[in-house]
Design a protein around this motif. Structure first.
Motif, PDB file in Angstrom:
ATOM      1  N   GLY A  48       0.816  -1.212   0.000  1.00  0.00           N
ATOM      2  CA  GLY A  48       0.000   0.000   0.000  1.00  0.00           C
ATOM      3  C   GLY A  48       0.845   1.255   0.000  1.00  0.00           C
ATOM      4  N   LEU A  49       0.271   2.342  -0.499  1.00  0.00           N
ATOM      5  CA  LEU A  49       1.014   3.588  -0.693  1.00  0.00           C
ATOM      6  C   LEU A  49       0.579   4.707   0.241  1.00  0.00           C
ATOM      7  N   SER A  50      -0.344   4.440   1.161  1.00  0.00           N
ATOM      8  CA  SER A  50      -0.908   5.523   1.968  1.00  0.00           C
ATOM      9  C   SER A  50      -0.779   5.312   3.470  1.00  0.00           C
ATOM     10  N   GLY A  51       0.018   4.351   3.901  1.00  0.00           N
ATOM     11  CA  GLY A  51       0.163   4.113   5.334  1.00  0.00           C
ATOM     12  C   GLY A  51      -1.023   3.399   5.950  1.00  0.00           C
ATOM     13  N   GLY A  52      -1.817   2.711   5.125  1.00  0.00           N
ATOM     14  CA  GLY A  52      -2.994   2.043   5.645  1.00  0.00           C
ATOM     15  C   GLY A  52      -2.694   0.821   6.487  1.00  0.00           C
ATOM     16  N   ALA A  53      -1.533   0.190   6.271  1.00  0.00           N
ATOM     17  CA  ALA A  53      -1.188  -1.027   7.008  1.00  0.00           C
ATOM     18  C   ALA A  53      -0.084  -0.795   8.031  1.00  0.00           C
ATOM     19  N   LEU A  54       0.224   0.467   8.341  1.00  0.00           N
ATOM     20  CA  LEU A  54       1.247   0.729   9.348  1.00  0.00           C
ATOM     21  C   LEU A  54       0.758   0.266  10.719  1.00  0.00           C
ATOM     22  N   PRO A  55       1.610  -0.371  11.512  1.00  0.00           N
ATOM     23  CA  PRO A  55       1.200  -0.811  12.844  1.00  0.00           C
ATOM     24  C   PRO A  55       0.897   0.374  13.752  1.00  0.00           C
ATOM     25  N   VAL A  56       0.259   0.054  14.860  1.00  0.00           N
ATOM     26  CA  VAL A  56       0.026   1.022  15.927  1.00  0.00           C
ATOM     27  C   VAL A  56       0.986   0.706  17.062  1.00  0.00           C
ATOM     28  N   ASN A  57       1.579   1.726  17.640  1.00  0.00           N
ATOM     29  CA  ASN A  57       2.451   1.519  18.798  1.00  0.00           C
ATOM     30  C   ASN A  57       1.711   0.735  19.882  1.00  0.00           C
ATOM     31  N   GLY A  58       2.299  -0.365  20.312  1.00  0.00           N
ATOM     32  CA  GLY A  58       1.679  -1.169  21.350  1.00  0.00           C
ATOM     33  C   GLY A  58       0.519  -2.011  20.876  1.00  0.00           C
ATOM     34  N   GLY A  59       0.261  -2.041  19.567  1.00  0.00           N
ATOM     35  CA  GLY A  59      -0.882  -2.768  19.032  1.00  0.00           C
ATOM     36  C   GLY A  59      -0.538  -4.175  18.588  1.00  0.00           C
ATOM     37  N   LEU A  60      -1.516  -4.817  17.952  1.00  0.00           N
ATOM     38  CA  LEU A  60      -1.389  -6.168  17.428  1.00  0.00           C
ATOM     39  C   LEU A  60      -1.486  -6.116  15.911  1.00  0.00           C
ATOM     40  N   VAL A  61      -0.477  -6.625  15.227  1.00  0.00           N
ATOM     41  CA  VAL A  61      -0.506  -6.745  13.770  1.00  0.00           C
ATOM     42  C   VAL A  61      -0.888  -8.174  13.423  1.00  0.00           C
ATOM     43  N   ILE A  62      -1.938  -8.337  12.630  1.00  0.00           N
ATOM     44  CA  ILE A  62      -2.330  -9.653  12.134  1.00  0.00           C
ATOM     45  C   ILE A  62      -1.929  -9.721  10.662  1.00  0.00           C
ATOM     46  N   ALA A  63      -0.847 -10.451  10.396  1.00  0.00           N
ATOM     47  CA  ALA A  63      -0.324 -10.597   9.036  1.00  0.00           C
ATOM     48  C   ALA A  63      -0.916 -11.858   8.415  1.00  0.00           C
ATOM     49  N   PHE A  64      -1.372 -11.742   7.165  1.00  0.00           N
ATOM     50  CA  PHE A  64      -2.126 -12.829   6.539  1.00  0.00           C
ATOM     51  C   PHE A  64      -1.317 -13.641   5.537  1.00  0.00           C
ATOM     52  N   ASP A  65       0.021 -13.559   5.600  1.00  0.00           N
ATOM     53  CA  ASP A  65       0.799 -14.248   4.572  1.00  0.00           C
ATOM     54  C   ASP A  65       0.857 -15.761   4.739  1.00  0.00           C
ATOM     55  N   GLN A  66       0.274 -16.302   5.824  1.00  0.00           N
ATOM     56  CA  GLN A  66       0.143 -17.755   5.937  1.00  0.00           C
ATOM     57  C   GLN A  66      -1.273 -18.229   5.620  1.00  0.00           C
ATOM     58  N   MET A  67      -2.129 -17.299   5.206  1.00  0.00           N
ATOM     59  CA  MET A  67      -3.476 -17.644   4.743  1.00  0.00           C
ATOM     60  C   MET A  67      -3.570 -17.216   3.282  1.00  0.00           C
ATOM     61  N   ARG A  68      -3.033 -18.053   2.401  1.00  0.00           N
ATOM     62  CA  ARG A  68      -2.891 -17.678   0.987  1.00  0.00           C
ATOM     63  C   ARG A  68      -3.359 -18.780   0.040  1.00  0.00           C
ATOM     64  N   ALA A  69      -4.330 -19.550   0.459  1.00  0.00           N
ATOM     65  CA  ALA A  69      -4.800 -20.663  -0.367  1.00  0.00           C
ATOM     66  C   ALA A  69      -5.902 -20.231  -1.326  1.00  0.00           C
ATOM     67  N   VAL A  70      -5.967 -20.926  -2.473  1.00  0.00           N
ATOM     68  CA  VAL A  70      -7.149 -20.891  -3.324  1.00  0.00           C
ATOM     69  C   VAL A  70      -8.044 -22.010  -2.821  1.00  0.00           C
ATOM     70  N   LEU A  71      -9.176 -21.665  -2.233  1.00  0.00           N
ATOM     71  CA  LEU A  71     -10.041 -22.661  -1.601  1.00  0.00           C
ATOM     72  C   LEU A  71     -10.836 -23.446  -2.629  1.00  0.00           C
ATOM     73  N   ARG A  72     -11.291 -22.760  -3.678  1.00  0.00           N
ATOM     74  CA  ARG A  72     -11.961 -23.475  -4.774  1.00  0.00           C
ATOM     75  C   ARG A  72     -12.130 -22.537  -5.964  1.00  0.00           C
TER      76      ARG A  72
END
Length: 471
Positions: free
Chosen positions: A75-99
């Motif tokens: 992203g180019l607008s800082g939409g996925a920047l973490p928050v200080n003291g927050g929780l980042v949920i990264a989805f790079d282990q959920m990358r399947a084509v289900l059907r």
């Protein structure tokens, strides 16, 4: 509750990949925004299932810990920047084509899958996902959250027109399905469309149902030089009205094309023509048959020549691929050249010539340099702003946004507001509209934990690095 206790609780509910403050991979803490904002989240987690996401969000909501969803970080607008003291949920282990349902032209995928991976999976089916933001490493979840568009939106539409269902996790951990593999529905509020483009502030996307389209086997790329940019933008309505249905209509001003000097871009433009060219139009035509393509090329060439084109070049083989790749890498070239801001203002396509005239006047008034390219077929103008003085640049950018809005446009066509455009958006948007959106946000996320400090939230993330919130 202290940091040690929170860490113990998190590890008790989640046995997957997790890092804590002080041990994060730096690439998890940024996106491609040109504005550096160092952040230190409490934890970065990589769930493997919707159930794990729900448990993590429920835990964060119980402790009022901010949650930021993360895809590929393109992203180019800082939409996925973490928050200080927050929780980042990264989805790079959920990358399947289900059907993939070829009969229904539908694919169901997890949010971490990239566009390149999806295209590779669909190869040989005769179908493809047509949204093409220009960065194939971008994730589908990120595309959904920003309503990504790209170069092929003029024919195929943006993410919003090609996502027909979602599975999401709400702020309290509830798992919800919206829409589904049907082409129409008049059954209640369309929550799918509400969540698309919400930048992770309403829910976390854990599954996406996509509409696929047939692959057209025959295509051609045209490079069309013009002596001025106004002529480029003026011919676009004519091309669209011709029923040629171009898949791509892009413009590059001569300053942007100059950034390609020194690269291996060989397009065969006559030197004499190049000297008098101020802007280029790039057109891609796609059809089912070779005969139809040849007829469409002849029609397009006639229309373009009548509109004042200096020449019409039909690019062959590698030259066509090189040109599209050059357009894709404009962001990286302008970034390397020292651009201080990248904007994606969108206006009605008939207003693009007037808007570009205003851009030139605004840049001159502020003593700044602004180069441009963009999806001229849908009015999405991408501007590279070169102005190192923060105060001058802020005023310049605000004036550019005002000009776009004054023509009936919007601040962001596809990159999203994130942190970068939040201030101008709040300053220039009808307060009643902002208030309504905040009330919707409060229904979805009463504690305000989902992607705070951007979009509708005027607060700054100024909490001490590593600080976590108590219950």
């Amino acid at each position: 509750m202290g940091t040690a206790e929170l860490r113990g609780e998190l590890e008790a509910i989640f046995d997957g990949d997790v890092t804590f403050a002080g041990a994060h991979d730096p690439s998890d803490l940024r996106d491609e925004s040109l504005h550096d904002r160092p952040r230190e989240p409490f934890a970065v987690v990589r769930p493997r299932s919707t159930g794990e996401v729900a448990a993590l969000v429920r835990w964060a909501n119980d402790h009022a810990i901010p949650v930021t969803a993360r895809g590929s970080g393109t992203g180019l607008s800082g939409g996925a920047l973490p928050v200080n003291g927050g929780l980042v949920i990264a989805f790079d282990q959920m990358r399947a084509v289900l059907r993939v349902e070829t009969g229904d032209h539908v694919a169901v995928v997890q949010p971490g899958i990239t566009l390149r991976e999806l295209n590779d999976h669909l190869y040989g089916t005769g179908l493809h996902y047509p949204v093409y933001p220009g960065e194939l490493s971008g994730s589908l979840g990120g595309n959904v959250n920003t309503n990504a568009g790209g170069m092929r939106a003029v024919r195929h539409g943006v993410t919003r027109q090609n996502v027909i269902g979602l599975e999401v996790v709400l702020a309290d951990g509830t798992i919800l399905r919206t829409g589904g593999p049907v082409v129409k529905s008049s059954s209640g509020y369309d929550l799918t469309q509400l969540i698309i483009g919400s930048e992770g502030t309403l829910a976390l996307v854990t599954e996406v149902t996509l509409k696929l389209t047939p692959v057209l086997e025959h295509s051609a790329t045209l490079l069309v030089p013009f002596s001025d940019l106004t002529a480029v933008t003026a011919v676009v309505p004519t091309l669209i009205a011709s029923a040629l249905a171009p898949s791509l209509l892009e413009y590059l001003d001569v300053l942007t094309m100059a950034l390609e000097r020194g690269t291996e871009l060989h397009l065969g433009v006559d030197p004499g023509v190049a000297e008098t060219t101020q802007a280029y139009l790039v057109v891609v035509l796609e059809t089912r048959t070779k005969e139809q393509l040849e007829a469409d090329l002849a029609t397009a060439a006639e229309l373009l020549s009548s509109a004042g084109a200096l020449d019409v070049y039909v690019l062959e083989g590698t030259a066509a691929a090189q040109l599209i790749q050059a357009r894709e890498r404009v962001f990286w070239l302008t970034k390397a050249a020292g651009a201080n801001d990248i904007l994606d203002i969108v206006v009605p396509r008939s207003s693009v010539p007037r808007f570009l005239d205003e851009v030139s006047s605004i840049a001159t008034r502020h003593g700044s340099f602004v180069a441009g390219c963009g999806h001229v077929g849908d009015g999405n103008v991408h501007l590279s702003v070169f102005q190192s003085d923060d105060h001058v640049r802020e005023e310049l950018v605000l004036d550019l946004f005002r000009a776009g809005l004054g023509l009936g446009g919007a601040i962001s066509g596809e990159h999203g507001l994130g942190v970068d455009k939040r201030g101008p958006y709040l300053a220039l948007t009808d307060p009643a509209l902002v208030d309504l959106q905040r009330r919707i946000k409060a229904v979805f996320d009463p504690k305000g934990i989902l992607n705070p400090y951007r979009h509708l939230d005027p607060r700054e993330d100024t909490e001490r690095t590593g600080h976590t919130r108590s219950r």
